[in-house]
Design a protein around this motif. Structure first.
Motif, short mmCIF file in Angstrom:
data_model
loop_
_atom_site.label_atom_id
_atom_site.label_comp_id
_atom_site.label_asym_id
_atom_site.label_seq_id
_atom_site.Cartn_x
_atom_site.Cartn_y
_atom_site.Cartn_z
N ARG A 241 0.83 -1.21 0.00
CA ARG A 241 0.00 0.00 0.00
C ARG A 241 0.87 1.26 0.00
N ARG A 242 2.02 1.20 0.68
CA ARG A 242 2.93 2.35 0.71
C ARG A 242 3.75 2.47 -0.57
N GLY A 243 3.64 1.49 -1.46
CA GLY A 243 4.39 1.54 -2.71
C GLY A 243 5.82 1.08 -2.58
N GLU A 244 6.18 0.43 -1.48
CA GLU A 244 7.56 -0.02 -1.28
C GLU A 244 7.89 -1.20 -2.19
N ILE A 245 6.90 -2.06 -2.44
CA ILE A 245 7.10 -3.21 -3.32
C ILE A 245 5.86 -3.36 -4.19
N PRO A 246 6.02 -3.94 -5.40
CA PRO A 246 4.88 -4.05 -6.31
C PRO A 246 4.03 -5.28 -5.98
N MET A 247 2.77 -5.23 -6.41
CA MET A 247 1.87 -6.36 -6.27
C MET A 247 2.02 -7.28 -7.48
N THR A 248 2.10 -8.57 -7.26
CA THR A 248 2.16 -9.53 -8.36
C THR A 248 0.76 -9.71 -8.93
N ASP A 249 0.65 -9.75 -10.28
CA ASP A 249 -0.70 -9.84 -10.85
C ASP A 249 -1.08 -11.29 -11.13
N ASP A 250 -2.35 -11.49 -11.48
CA ASP A 250 -2.90 -12.82 -11.67
C ASP A 250 -2.23 -13.58 -12.82
N ASP A 251 -1.83 -12.86 -13.87
CA ASP A 251 -1.16 -13.52 -15.00
C ASP A 251 0.17 -14.13 -14.56
N GLU A 252 0.89 -13.41 -13.71
CA GLU A 252 2.15 -13.95 -13.20
C GLU A 252 1.90 -15.18 -12.33
N HIS A 253 0.86 -15.14 -11.52
CA HIS A 253 0.50 -16.30 -10.72
C HIS A 253 0.21 -17.50 -11.62
N ALA A 254 -0.53 -17.27 -12.69
CA ALA A 254 -0.87 -18.37 -13.61
C ALA A 254 0.39 -18.94 -14.25
N ASP A 255 1.29 -18.06 -14.68
CA ASP A 255 2.54 -18.53 -15.29
C ASP A 255 3.34 -19.38 -14.31
N ARG A 256 3.40 -18.95 -13.06
CA ARG A 256 4.17 -19.70 -12.05
C ARG A 256 3.52 -21.06 -11.78
N TYR A 257 2.22 -21.09 -11.79
CA TYR A 257 1.53 -22.36 -11.56
C TYR A 257 1.86 -23.35 -12.68
N LEU A 258 1.84 -22.87 -13.92
CA LEU A 258 2.15 -23.74 -15.05
C LEU A 258 3.58 -24.25 -14.98
N ILE A 259 4.49 -23.40 -14.55
CA ILE A 259 5.88 -23.82 -14.37
C ILE A 259 5.96 -24.92 -13.32
#
Length: 410
Positions: A241-259
């Motif tokens: 929320r403070r912008g210190e780190i980015p949020m991972t999006d759903d597409d990245e989650h899907a790619d990691r699951y396939l891997i």
């Protein structure tokens, strides 16, 4: 355990269940979940009902102490025996979760298991699991657990990359989880799991590959891989929320699951639940299968949830309040709900669809059957299983499991 408890009707002070809860109990397996709510430090993503020493200081006195926790929890096991009365079922599974169960001395975990054994007995092939932080065990600790009756252990690895572990506030040394697998095998554990998390902010595909390869190379017979969920109120949510780190999006989650599915399949692991892979059927986590199949389990410990014969209840969250209730001879239950036939039908779909065997199509109402036919046409359900009367997710369906479930429960 979730940080918030649902509303519900009061639990009787003696914990008594409605008479119908034990109807047909002999045909259902019985498991025990033993919650150990203590952690050395709080991970930034954690939303479970856990407490560090500083969080407990001054909020429960001796009642919240780790030192006498094994004795306190044993009181609830004895309460379970009184509530379940003449129920003849031995425990088919016992699972120690947390928190970090292995912050307690190994002898304490063995004593808690002994309480279940003394009151209920253990099935001859009982599965007895504990979760473990890699830094909180050594060969002698593992040998004590094994000698005390534990035969399965689950290590929280999460990642092999130091920068990913830092974002998660995990304090174990990279490489230590892999060493723990070897130590557990040497101690005689038949089954070993490694837990992984994907989608941590700052994690790359290469990082995730490396974590999977390290986990597979360690030689467990079970791997759990979960997408990171950023829960409100956690340290990680505040950093995002403070912008210190980015949020991972759903597409990245899907790619990691396939891997994950690809690498694990190549290594001889088969998926049997959306987030879980095992090298054989005996390597599956039977305790979790009790949850997914709607069996009976008693959850002992602060904030623990239980289910017996369509009655679901949950304990007070704070260790001090939990211990005080038991010391006064009262159930630590905070609330409960009685599940109707429709509730149980919906829950079966929600949970069984996540399994490789899927859920029976005859659980679906007409709108759900129509949705299943659409998802079959879209390639989200397996045609062979569908022809045999079951809704089973394809690989693409697993990526969209939540959406498919929502449609099928209509």
């Amino acid at each position: 355990m979730p940080s918030a408890l649902p509303d519900g009707e009061p639990v009787p002070e003696n914990g008594a269940l409605p008479a119908q809860a034990l109807d047909g109990a002999a045909g259902r397996p019985l498991g025990f979940y033993l919650h150990v709510p203590y952690c050395a430090s709080r991970c930034g993503y954690c939303d479970f009902n856990t407490y560090t020493a500083s969080e407990l200081r001054g909020t429960g006195g001796v009642l919240a102490s780790r030192d006498n926790y094994a004795d306190t929890l044993a009181q609830e096991i004895r309460l379970a025996r009184r509530v379940l009365g003449e129920d003849p079922r031995p425990a088919r599974t016992v699972f120690f979760g947390g928190g970090t169960p292995t912050l307690l001395p190994a002898a304490d975990l063995v004593r808690m298991l002994a309480a279940v054994r003394d009151e209920f007995g253990l099935a001859p092939d009982a599965e007895v699991t504990t979760e473990a932080n890699p830094e909180s065990v050594d060969p002698a600790y593992l040998e004590t657990l094994r000698e005390g009756g534990f035969n399965r252990i689950s290590f929280g690895m999460q990642s092999a990359k130091p920068h990913v572990l830092r974002v998660l506030d995990r304090n174990h040394t990279p490489g230590r989880p892999e060493a723990c697998v070897a130590e557990a095998r040497a101690a005689g554990f038949a089954h070993v799991n490694l837990d992984l998390i994907y989608g941590t902010p700052g994690e790359s595909d290469a990082d995730w590959h490396a974590s999977l390869e390290a986990a597979i190379g360690a030689g467990p017979d079970h791997v759990s891989a979960y997408a990171l969920i950023v829960e409100e109120g956690t340290g990680l949510a505040r950093r995002i929320r403070r912008g210190e780190i980015p949020m991972t999006d759903d597409d990245e989650h899907a790619d990691r699951y396939l891997i994950a599915d690809e690498l694990l399949a190549k290594a001889g692991f088969s998926w049997y639940e959306v987030s879980n892979w095992a090298t054989s059927e005996p390597a599956r986590c039977l305790h979790n299968e009790l949850y997914w199949r709607g069996a009976d389990w008693w959850g002992a410990g602060p904030g623990a949830h239980s289910h017996v014969g369509g009655v679901r209840w949950w304990n007070v969250k704070h260790p001090g309040a939990y211990a005080a209730a038991l010391a006064e001879g009262r159930s630590p239950g905070a609330g409960r709900e009685l599940l109707g036939e429709e509730d149980r039908r919906v829950e079966r779909i929600l949970l069984e669809l996540r399994l490789s065997e899927g859920c029976p199509l005859d659980l679906l109402l007409p709108a759900g059957r129509e949705a299943a036919a659409r998802h079959l046409g879209d390639g989200l359900l397996d045609p062979g299983a569908y022809a045999k009367g079951a809704a089973v997710l394809t690989l693409r369906g697993r990526l969209l499991a939540d959406a498919v479930v929502r449609d099928l429960v209509d």
